[in-house]
Design a protein around this motif. Structure first.
Motif, PDB file in Angstrom:
ATOM      1  N   TYR A  94      -0.313   2.990   9.565  1.00 47.01           N
ATOM      2  CA  TYR A  94       1.161   3.128   9.754  1.00 47.01           C
ATOM      3  C   TYR A  94       2.023   3.635   8.408  1.00 47.01           C
ATOM      4  CZ  TYR A  94       5.760   1.647   8.685  1.00 47.01           C
ATOM      5  OH  TYR A  94       7.186   1.534   8.336  1.00 47.01           O
ATOM      6  N   LEU A  95       1.334   3.369   7.223  1.00 46.28           N
ATOM      7  CA  LEU A  95       1.909   3.762   5.982  1.00 46.28           C
ATOM      8  C   LEU A  95       1.839   5.275   5.865  1.00 46.28           C
ATOM      9  CD1 LEU A  95       1.001   1.117   3.343  1.00 46.28           C
ATOM     10  CD2 LEU A  95       3.269   1.491   4.345  1.00 46.28           C
ATOM     11  N   ILE A  96       0.848   5.759   6.501  1.00 48.90           N
ATOM     12  CA  ILE A  96       0.577   7.402   6.265  1.00 48.90           C
ATOM     13  C   ILE A  96       0.999   8.379   7.550  1.00 48.90           C
ATOM     14  CG2 ILE A  96      -0.963   7.236   4.056  1.00 48.90           C
ATOM     15  CD1 ILE A  96      -3.222   7.476   6.420  1.00 48.90           C
ATOM     16  N   GLU A  97       1.253   7.363   8.611  1.00 51.36           N
ATOM     17  CA  GLU A  97       1.605   8.157   9.954  1.00 51.36           C
ATOM     18  C   GLU A  97       2.991   7.745  10.256  1.00 51.36           C
ATOM     19  OE1 GLU A  97      -1.044   6.906  13.090  1.00 51.36           O
ATOM     20  OE2 GLU A  97      -2.932   7.389  11.826  1.00 51.36           O
ATOM     21  N   GLY A  98       3.782   8.352   9.427  1.00 50.61           N
ATOM     22  CA  GLY A  98       5.261   8.067   9.681  1.00 50.61           C
ATOM     23  C   GLY A  98       5.761   6.997   8.779  1.00 50.61           C
ATOM     24  N   GLY A  99       5.013   6.268   8.221  1.00 49.53           N
ATOM     25  CA  GLY A  99       5.626   5.173   7.212  1.00 49.53           C
ATOM     26  C   GLY A  99       6.084   5.589   5.941  1.00 49.53           C
ATOM     27  N   PRO A 100       6.510   4.895   5.132  1.00 47.68           N
ATOM     28  CA  PRO A 100       6.916   5.435   3.629  1.00 47.68           C
ATOM     29  C   PRO A 100       5.831   6.109   2.936  1.00 47.68           C
ATOM     30  CG  PRO A 100       6.812   3.146   3.669  1.00 47.68           C
ATOM     31  CD  PRO A 100       6.420   3.449   5.181  1.00 47.68           C
ATOM     32  N   MET A 101       4.548   5.820   2.963  1.00 47.61           N
ATOM     33  CA  MET A 101       3.725   6.760   2.331  1.00 47.61           C
ATOM     34  C   MET A 101       3.115   7.946   2.647  1.00 47.61           C
ATOM     35  SD  MET A 101       1.178   3.602   0.967  1.00 47.61           S
ATOM     36  CE  MET A 101       0.047   4.697  -0.076  1.00 47.61           C
ATOM     37  N   GLN A 102       3.766   8.480   3.896  1.00 48.18           N
ATOM     38  CA  GLN A 102       3.144   9.766   4.220  1.00 48.18           C
ATOM     39  C   GLN A 102       3.702  10.938   3.493  1.00 48.18           C
ATOM     40  OE1 GLN A 102       4.562  10.849   8.249  1.00 48.18           O
ATOM     41  NE2 GLN A 102       2.806  12.149   8.521  1.00 48.18           N
ATOM     42  N   GLN A 103       2.913  11.627   3.353  1.00 49.35           N
ATOM     43  CA  GLN A 103       3.258  12.914   2.489  1.00 49.35           C
ATOM     44  C   GLN A 103       4.175  13.862   3.404  1.00 49.35           C
ATOM     45  OE1 GLN A 103      -0.076  15.582   1.638  1.00 49.35           O
ATOM     46  NE2 GLN A 103       0.943  16.094  -0.312  1.00 49.35           N
ATOM     47  N   LYS A 104       5.074  14.634   2.720  1.00 49.80           N
ATOM     48  CA  LYS A 104       5.956  15.817   3.532  1.00 49.80           C
ATOM     49  C   LYS A 104       4.937  16.368   4.471  1.00 49.80           C
ATOM     50  CE  LYS A 104      10.083  15.837   0.975  1.00 49.80           C
ATOM     51  NZ  LYS A 104       9.846  15.026  -0.097  1.00 49.80           N
ATOM     52  N   GLY A 105       5.330  16.518   5.642  1.00 51.27           N
ATOM     53  CA  GLY A 105       4.467  17.649   6.402  1.00 51.27           C
ATOM     54  C   GLY A 105       4.118  16.787   7.861  1.00 51.27           C
ATOM     55  N   TYR A 106       3.067  17.114   8.501  1.00 57.35           N
ATOM     56  CA  TYR A 106       2.781  16.616   9.671  1.00 57.35           C
ATOM     57  C   TYR A 106       1.328  15.730   9.639  1.00 57.35           C
ATOM     58  CZ  TYR A 106       6.643  19.067  11.417  1.00 57.35           C
ATOM     59  OH  TYR A 106       8.022  19.686  11.459  1.00 57.35           O
ATOM     60  N   ILE A 107       0.582  16.032   8.478  1.00 60.80           N
ATOM     61  CA  ILE A 107      -0.635  15.352   8.404  1.00 60.80           C
ATOM     62  C   ILE A 107      -0.573  13.843   8.122  1.00 60.80           C
ATOM     63  CG2 ILE A 107      -2.878  15.930   7.550  1.00 60.80           C
ATOM     64  CD1 ILE A 107      -1.803  18.453   6.580  1.00 60.80           C
ATOM     65  N   PRO A 108      -1.161  13.225   8.818  1.00 62.66           N
ATOM     66  CA  PRO A 108      -1.035  11.660   8.277  1.00 62.66           C
ATOM     67  C   PRO A 108      -1.877  11.639   6.898  1.00 62.66           C
ATOM     68  CG  PRO A 108      -2.455  12.058  10.147  1.00 62.66           C
ATOM     69  CD  PRO A 108      -1.967  13.268   9.835  1.00 62.66           C
ATOM     70  N   GLN A 109      -1.488  11.650   5.863  1.00 57.44           N
ATOM     71  CA  GLN A 109      -2.077  11.376   4.709  1.00 57.44           C
ATOM     72  C   GLN A 109      -1.040  11.216   3.494  1.00 57.44           C
ATOM     73  OE1 GLN A 109      -4.125  15.017   4.021  1.00 57.44           O
ATOM     74  NE2 GLN A 109      -2.423  15.998   3.148  1.00 57.44           N
ATOM     75  N   SER A 110      -1.418  10.377   2.386  1.00 61.50           N
ATOM     76  CA  SER A 110      -0.593  10.024   1.542  1.00 61.50           C
ATOM     77  C   SER A 110      -0.555  11.163   0.465  1.00 61.50           C
ATOM     78  CB  SER A 110      -0.839   8.850   0.697  1.00 61.50           C
ATOM     79  OG  SER A 110      -2.078   9.039  -0.077  1.00 61.50           O
ATOM     80  N   PRO A 111       0.555  11.354  -0.458  1.00 60.04           N
ATOM     81  CA  PRO A 111       0.512  12.535  -1.556  1.00 60.04           C
ATOM     82  C   PRO A 111      -0.672  12.063  -2.456  1.00 60.04           C
ATOM     83  CG  PRO A 111       2.623  11.177  -1.511  1.00 60.04           C
ATOM     84  CD  PRO A 111       1.680  10.538  -0.643  1.00 60.04           C
ATOM     85  N   PRO A 112      -1.204  13.138  -3.013  1.00 57.81           N
ATOM     86  CA  PRO A 112      -2.408  12.869  -3.779  1.00 57.81           C
ATOM     87  C   PRO A 112      -2.041  12.149  -5.152  1.00 57.81           C
ATOM     88  CG  PRO A 112      -1.731  15.154  -4.004  1.00 57.81           C
ATOM     89  CD  PRO A 112      -0.957  14.315  -2.986  1.00 57.81           C
ATOM     90  N   ILE A 113      -2.954  11.210  -5.629  1.00 54.32           N
ATOM     91  CA  ILE A 113      -2.731  10.537  -6.770  1.00 54.32           C
ATOM     92  C   ILE A 113      -2.687  11.443  -7.897  1.00 54.32           C
ATOM     93  CG2 ILE A 113      -3.848   8.512  -5.939  1.00 54.32           C
ATOM     94  CD1 ILE A 113      -6.325   9.291  -7.625  1.00 54.32           C
ATOM     95  N   ALA A 114      -1.947  11.078  -9.378  1.00 52.91           N
ATOM     96  CA  ALA A 114      -1.865  11.858 -10.190  1.00 52.91           C
ATOM     97  C   ALA A 114      -3.194  12.552 -10.787  1.00 52.91           C
ATOM     98  CB  ALA A 114      -0.974  11.073 -11.364  1.00 52.91           C
TER      99      ALA A 114
END
Lengths: 506, 357
Positions: free
Chosen positions: B154-174
């Protein structure tokens, strides 16, 4: 008199162990013949050989004068040997009749239940073994299940009955009933072989006794002329002290004070109902009572394993009612629990670990949470030597030891902690004479050193021979307290059924 | 002798499984030797393959350690996969926040966050309910595992951890929290010396904890005989919570190591069911931390080798799943084996005597 069963110079060797090494036995018709020996003396091996479970290494077995070679229990049964094992071989979900005829059912393809029931009823009347053939075995008491086992033997036309430690699981009443049955069988001409390590039972029920020691039969004698002392010495192979001598001692100030203690057991039943009791320095206080009258819950509550519902427990004046078991241990309560395998030991741990089980949190066995195995090992070495634990190897797992040696390990651990109060619950249950002597000696030594000992036992003889004062417990309450030297079996027996004595002045 | 037996039996179980696997392969019409050869070369045939095997083994080993701790404490932690997801999620979140921190501190923070997340996920609900109301940990850890995985999705599919865009993934770590890889050849295998060092430390820590500390002594006592442990003054309830917490802590560590060392961002296909395979790893290792290393490497090799097997000899990679199943079966059977041997001996000795009579 005709010899029913003869064993001539029988040997059964296992790799490294001579379990039977020269056994001679002759059982006459119409007698009750006891085989007495300590645990590990070779009684069970002998029975397994006779029953066809083991092949003898050498020697001969004769049944009614004929040499026999049994290859399996089936052969032995066919020849007329009936064996009742210590642990029953019954199917709890089946009825008595079904269990009795199992493997030899009446009728062909179709099992004729009514016929089986009728046959079993006939048998039970014939031998005076009252039991309902249609009752489910799982619903029966241990004593009745044993009767089913005996019926099973007779259904298979047993001409000799072998009972292997038959009283181990029975209550005193059931034991008495069993002895009645054994005597009745004797009247009937059925020879009974009775295997036991309990002196009093052997003396009560048998005509002749054969004593075994270290795989050999030592002597066969008439029970009439035998004394407990004689048999004990034969069993152990040296002079055994049956009654521990203890110097008269002035009991000091109270160590344990219990006031109005109420305890519920794990199943929420109130088991201890307002007990008041004091144990003083330098005395052994025995708690007598029939099993299930709250004495073991009482012990657990003092050790901290059961919560006190109400009331107060004081140790050396200090209120310990709400302290954890660990704190109570630190304050000097040692506890030999009733069930040594379930509570007293971690069976898969080795002896060194078991010996620090209650003390591993404190130096020298650990510092800042790090264990010091070397300290555990050196303590184990010393305790194993002092308490003569066999085999003397601290790397052995507790499960590899005999019951007597397991108890020595527990006792060594508890006594070595220099306790102010030792609670010993059934400390000699299932032990043989030599081991019992050792345990008793330790209890008396502690008392003589001025500690308080609380002894809880179902064996009246043990209570009588050790206690300075005896408290009798019935239905969760102390019925009365009597001085050890004034107490008699009859007096205690009456009190155990709940009859109060007014002069509880000890 | 006893120690030798405890090593020999799992090895024998694995060998029997491999032999039966060979028969299966042959029955399917392939050549068993060449299939196994492709499996072995896939796992160990080149430095990159060895690297792949190691990369696949490390999470299995770390999770397996935690499961071994719970097993030794008498608890069946089935939900390590969820604890692993929670660890990875926490590590990812910390990883793309706090970017102003220096690299090493940030890395450590990610690892610690992962461990705490995994530990809490196992200790709070499964641990406390087991200790105080007796809820069975098999059910609770399993259910919590589903919740964890779905929550992370959920976090990466429309939740607060999803990266901008349409792919269900979080932003990359530093970038400075990402573990550096071994030079050149191992780049492809995504194998980092830091992951290896962390795994070695974890193994040593688990071993030390179990066998050298009072805590390990308490946990093992509770696992072997809870009644005796209580009698010994050990707090059984707190031990249950601690054991499950530790178990989750290792799973969470595995998740964050995987995040920092391999994936660098939370993806839909993040897990490869490591949490479940690790149960088998712990079983095969008989809950011994050193054994976990060997069993973990073995299963890592099976995974990477299996992929190569599919490419090289057209045998479906799921055959390795069949092998895994067979191994579990035979490890479970190992108590039967001595009985079968005893039965056979008795029969033979009987038959030897019968003609004599």
């Amino acid at each position: 008199m005709e010899n029913v069963l003869e064993v001539i110079d029988l040997k059964k060797w296992f790799p490294g162990v001579k379990a039977n090494d020269g056994v001679n036995l002759s059982v006459r018709s119409g007698e009750v013949h006891a085989i007495l020996g300590e645990n590990g003396a070779g009684k069970s091996t002998l029975m397994k050989v006779i029953y066809g479970l083991l092949e003898p290494t050498a020697g001969e077995i004769r049944l009614f004068g004929e040499p026999v070679h049994f290859r399996s229990p089936r052969d032995a049964i066919r020849a007329g040997i009936g064996m009742v094992h210590q642990h029953f071989m019954l199917i709890p979900a089946f009825t008595v009749a079904e269990n009795v005829v199992l493997g030899d059912e009446p009728g062909g393809v179709r099992f004729r239940r009514r016929e089986a029931s009728r046959l079993v009823r006939q048998l039970s009347e014939r031998y005076g073994l009252a039991v309902d053939p249609d009752a489910k075995v799982g619903d029966l008491t241990v004593g009745l299940q044993q009767r089913v086992e005996i019926l099973k033997a007779f259904y298979r036309k047993a001409r000799v009955l072998i009972l292997d430690e038959p009283t181990a699981l029975l209550t005193p009443q059931e034991t008495r009933e069993l002895f009645r049955i054994i005597r009745a069988l004797k009247e009937d001409g059925v020879p009974v072989i009775f295997i036991s390590h309990k002196l009093d039972e052997v003396l009560e029920v048998s005509d002749r006794v054969t004593v075994m020691r270290q795989g050999k039969t030592v002597e066969t004698l008439e029970t009439k002329g035998a004394t407990p002392q004689m048999l004990a010495n034969l069993m152990v192979g040296r002079e055994v002290v049956l009654r521990v001598e203890k110097p008269p001692l002035q009991a000091g100030e109270p160590v344990l004070q219990v006031r109005d203690l109420r305890v519920r057991s794990a199943d929420r039943h109130e088991r201890v109902k307002g007990v008041n009791l004091e144990v003083r320095r330098g005395e052994i206080l025995g708690i007598a009572g029939i099993d299930g009258n709250g004495q073991f819950e009482f012990a657990d509550a003092i050790a901290g394993l059961l919560r006190a519902e109400s009331g107060e427990i004081r140790l050396e004046g200090r209120d310990i009612t709400h302290l954890s078991p660990a704190r109570r241990t630190e304050l000097g309560i040692a506890y030999v629990p009733q069930d040594r395998q379930l509570d007293g030991l971690v069976l898969s741990f080795d002896l060194a670990d078991n010996l620090i089980l209650r003390d591993f949190r404190r130096p020298p066995f650990s510092r800042r949470g790090i264990l010091n195995r070397r300290a555990a090992e050196s303590q184990a070495e010393q305790l194993i030597q002092t308490f003569d634990v066999r085999p003397p190897d601290f790397r052995r797992r507790a499960s590899e030891l005999s019951g007597g040696n397991q108890q020595k390990v527990i006792l060594a651990r508890e006594v070595s902690r220099d306790p102010v109060l030792l609670i010993a619950a059934q400390p000699t249950r299932g032990l043989d004479v030599g081991a019992i002597e050792g345990v008793h000696r330790q209890l008396v030594r502690l008392r003589n050193e001025g500690r308080a000992v609380l002894l809880i036992s179902l064996e009246l003889d043990e209570i009588l021979s050790l206690s300075d004062r005896i408290a009798v417990m019935h239905d969760g309450d102390i019925v009365g307290i009597v001085r050890g030297e004034e107490a008699t079996r009859e007096m205690l027996g009456l009190m155990m059924t709940g009859q109060r004595r007014k002069e509880g002045t000890a | 002798m006893k120690a030798l037996r405890s090593i020999l039996l799992p090895v024998a179980a694995s060998l029997v499984a491999i032999v039966i696997g060979a028969i299966l392969v042959a029955a399917l019409g392939y050549h068993p030797l060449s299939v196994y050869a492709s499996l072995v070369s896939g796992a160990f045939g080149s430095p990159v393959n060895i690297g792949n095997t190691l990369t696949a083994s490390l999470p299995l080993i770390i999770i397996g350690l935690g499961i071994a701790i719970s097993f030794q404490s008498g608890l069946f932690n089935i939900g390590a996969d969820g604890q692993y997801w929670m660890g990875a999620t926490a590590a990812a979140w910390v990883g793309y926040h706090f970017t102003s921190l220096p690299g090493v501190v940030h890395m450590i923070l990610c690892l610690v966050a992962g461990m705490i997340a995994g530990a809490l996920w196992a200790a709070v609900i499964p641990g406390l309910t087991k200790a105080f109301v007796g809820a069975h940990e098999v059910i609770t850890t399993m259910m919590m595992s589903y919740i964890a995985i779905l929550f992370a999705r959920y976090l990466i599919e429309g939740g607060p951890m999803q990266q901008k865009g349409y792919i269900p993934q979080s932003p990359p770590i530093a970038p400075n929290t990402q573990f550096p890889y071994f030079a050149q050849g191992f780049q492809q295998a995504q194998l980092s010396p830091i992951s290896i060092v962390i795994t070695v430390i974890a193994v040593a820590a688990a071993w030390f904890l179990l066998y050298k500390t009072t805590l390990g002594f308490s946990l093992r006592s509770v696992g072997l005989n809870a009644r005796a442990a209580r009698y010994a003054g050990i707090g059984v309830k707190s031990s249950i919570v601690t054991a499950l917490g530790l178990s989750g802590l290792f799973a969470g560590l595995a998740g964050s190591v995987q995040m920092l060392g391999v994936d660098h961002q939370l993806l839909d296909g993040f897990s490869s069911n490591y949490g479940y395979t690790a149960i088998v790893v712990a079983l095969l290792a008989r809950n011994n931390p050193i054994g976990v290393v060997i069993a973990g490497l073995f299963f890592g090799a099976l995974t990477t080798g299996g992929q190569n097997m599919q490419i090289a000899s057209n045998v479906p990679a799921s055959l390795t799943d069949v092998l895994t199943g067979l191994i579990i079966f035979f490890v479970g059977c190992e108590r039967i084996i001595p009985q079968v041997i005893g039965w056979y001996r008795r029969r033979r000795s009987l038959r030897a005597q019968t003609p004599a009579s």
